[in-house]
Design a protein around this motif. Structure first.
Motif, PDB file in Angstrom:
ATOM      1  N   PRO A 157      36.723  -3.252 -76.615  1.00 59.26           N
ATOM      2  CA  PRO A 157      36.477  -3.821 -78.223  1.00 59.26           C
ATOM      3  C   PRO A 157      35.342  -4.730 -78.089  1.00 59.26           C
ATOM      4  O   PRO A 157      35.761  -5.658 -77.350  1.00 59.26           O
ATOM      5  N   HIS A 158      34.074  -4.300 -78.203  1.00 56.69           N
ATOM      6  CA  HIS A 158      32.840  -5.981 -78.394  1.00 56.69           C
ATOM      7  C   HIS A 158      32.139  -5.452 -79.931  1.00 56.69           C
ATOM      8  O   HIS A 158      31.887  -4.364 -79.859  1.00 56.69           O
ATOM      9  N   MET A 215      33.786  -7.219 -70.400  1.00 58.23           N
ATOM     10  CA  MET A 215      34.163  -5.756 -71.382  1.00 58.23           C
ATOM     11  C   MET A 215      34.090  -4.344 -71.001  1.00 58.23           C
ATOM     12  O   MET A 215      34.670  -3.561 -71.682  1.00 58.23           O
ATOM     13  N   ILE A 216      35.537  -4.567 -69.981  1.00 58.49           N
ATOM     14  CA  ILE A 216      36.224  -3.875 -69.228  1.00 58.49           C
ATOM     15  C   ILE A 216      37.716  -4.198 -69.060  1.00 58.49           C
ATOM     16  O   ILE A 216      37.442  -5.491 -69.116  1.00 58.49           O
ATOM     17  N   LYS A 250      25.247   1.660 -70.624  1.00 60.05           N
ATOM     18  CA  LYS A 250      25.517   2.964 -71.192  1.00 60.05           C
ATOM     19  C   LYS A 250      26.853   2.332 -72.087  1.00 60.05           C
ATOM     20  O   LYS A 250      27.132   3.071 -73.562  1.00 60.05           O
ATOM     21  N   ILE A 251      27.387   1.531 -71.836  1.00 61.95           N
ATOM     22  CA  ILE A 251      28.825   0.852 -72.511  1.00 61.95           C
ATOM     23  C   ILE A 251      27.473   0.302 -74.243  1.00 61.95           C
ATOM     24  O   ILE A 251      28.657   0.468 -75.336  1.00 61.95           O
ATOM     25  N   PHE A 252      26.873  -0.259 -74.568  1.00 59.66           N
ATOM     26  CA  PHE A 252      26.188  -1.281 -75.343  1.00 59.66           C
ATOM     27  C   PHE A 252      25.826   0.743 -76.259  1.00 59.66           C
ATOM     28  O   PHE A 252      25.238   0.099 -77.076  1.00 59.66           O
ATOM     29  N   LYS A 298      32.236   4.555 -74.635  1.00 55.61           N
ATOM     30  CA  LYS A 298      32.675   4.137 -76.581  1.00 55.61           C
ATOM     31  C   LYS A 298      33.895   3.179 -75.832  1.00 55.61           C
ATOM     32  O   LYS A 298      34.487   3.785 -75.037  1.00 55.61           O
ATOM     33  N   GLU A 299      34.438   2.731 -77.104  1.00 54.72           N
ATOM     34  CA  GLU A 299      35.902   1.778 -76.969  1.00 54.72           C
ATOM     35  C   GLU A 299      36.706   1.507 -77.467  1.00 54.72           C
ATOM     36  O   GLU A 299      36.773   2.911 -77.674  1.00 54.72           O
TER      37      GLU A 299
END
Length: 238
Positions: A68-69, A55-56, A14-16, A21-22
């Motif tokens: 932000p990734h 990631m978090i 879900k993050i990617f 969202k970032e």
């Protein structure tokens, strides 16, 4: 698969996919417990791994924010040198040549590379630094009879530039195999893997000249969370 691993994979996806969202907060531990029907301790375990993987960011009393990734898009179907890819994507990178020498193909290596037994080949091991971390490990074998006078300096810059521009070789196509492998001791030693990493993405390629001669075998091992491999597929009616 354990419950926290299911939650971890779902949150990563879900993050990617930009569902989360970032720079936005994930649902709270209580909310995630209700969503996945598990205890807060199980949710906390998944969130800790997300935080360890960068990631978090977790702040006590505030929540878990998506960092932000950026995943680098690597084309699967193209046959592109690292220098060409670096230029087209405007990447800042460094290459370190760890091994540069020649080796004779025994039966095991000949089976791996499709080179003739007894053939002499260059053996090159390079690692690539992106964003200040070594994230790619490339091992190459080039047939010496098709790449005379290849040097360490060529390997530092671009082997394809030398082979095509200086020698006039017509590099035609490659057969690729992409797998997710367990990280080896060499991967942990030479790459800046995350503490929780257990896998790398491996891209194995047999590269052929225009006359169908196999002249290069390469295996690139990539930090699993830094790259997204893409392919453009066109529908062909049968």
């Amino acid at each position: 698969m354990k419950k926290y691993e299911v939650i971890l994979q779902d949150l990563e996806k879900k993050i990617f996919d930009d569902i989360y969202k970032e720079n936005e907060l994930l649902p709270s531990e209580n909310e995630l417990s209700k969503i996945y029907k598990v205890s807060r301790a199980t949710v906390r375990q998944a969130l800790k791994i997300l935080a360890d993987n960068g990631m978090i960011q977790q702040r006590h009393g505030f929540g878990s924010m998506v960092i932000p990734h950026k995943k680098l898009l690597f084309p699967i179907t193209g046959l592109t040198s690292f220098k060409e890819l670096r230029t087209s994507m405007h990447l800042e990178s460094e290459t370190e040549v760890l091994i540069f020498g020649t080796i004779e193909m025994d039966e095991k290596l000949a089976t791996l590379t499709d080179f003739p037994v007894g053939c002499e080949a260059y053996h090159i091991l390079r690692r690539r630094k992106l964003d200040g971390k070594y994230t790619i490990l490339d091992r190459d074998f080039f047939r010496c009879d098709y790449a005379p006078e290849l040097t360490r300096e060529h390997a530092m810059d671009s082997t394809y530039e030398y082979l095509e521009d200086s020698l006039g070789l017509e590099i035609a196509y490659a057969q690729k195999e992409i797998t997710v492998d367990f990280a080896s001791e060499e991967d942990f030693e030479l790459l800046d893997l995350n503490p929780m990493d257990r896998h790398v993405v491996s891209v194995k390629s047999h590269v052929y000249l225009a006359d169908n001669t196999p002249f290069q075998y390469t295996e690139s091992r990539h930090q699993v969370d830094k790259f997204r491999f893409t392919e453009f597929a066109r529908r062909q009616k049968r």
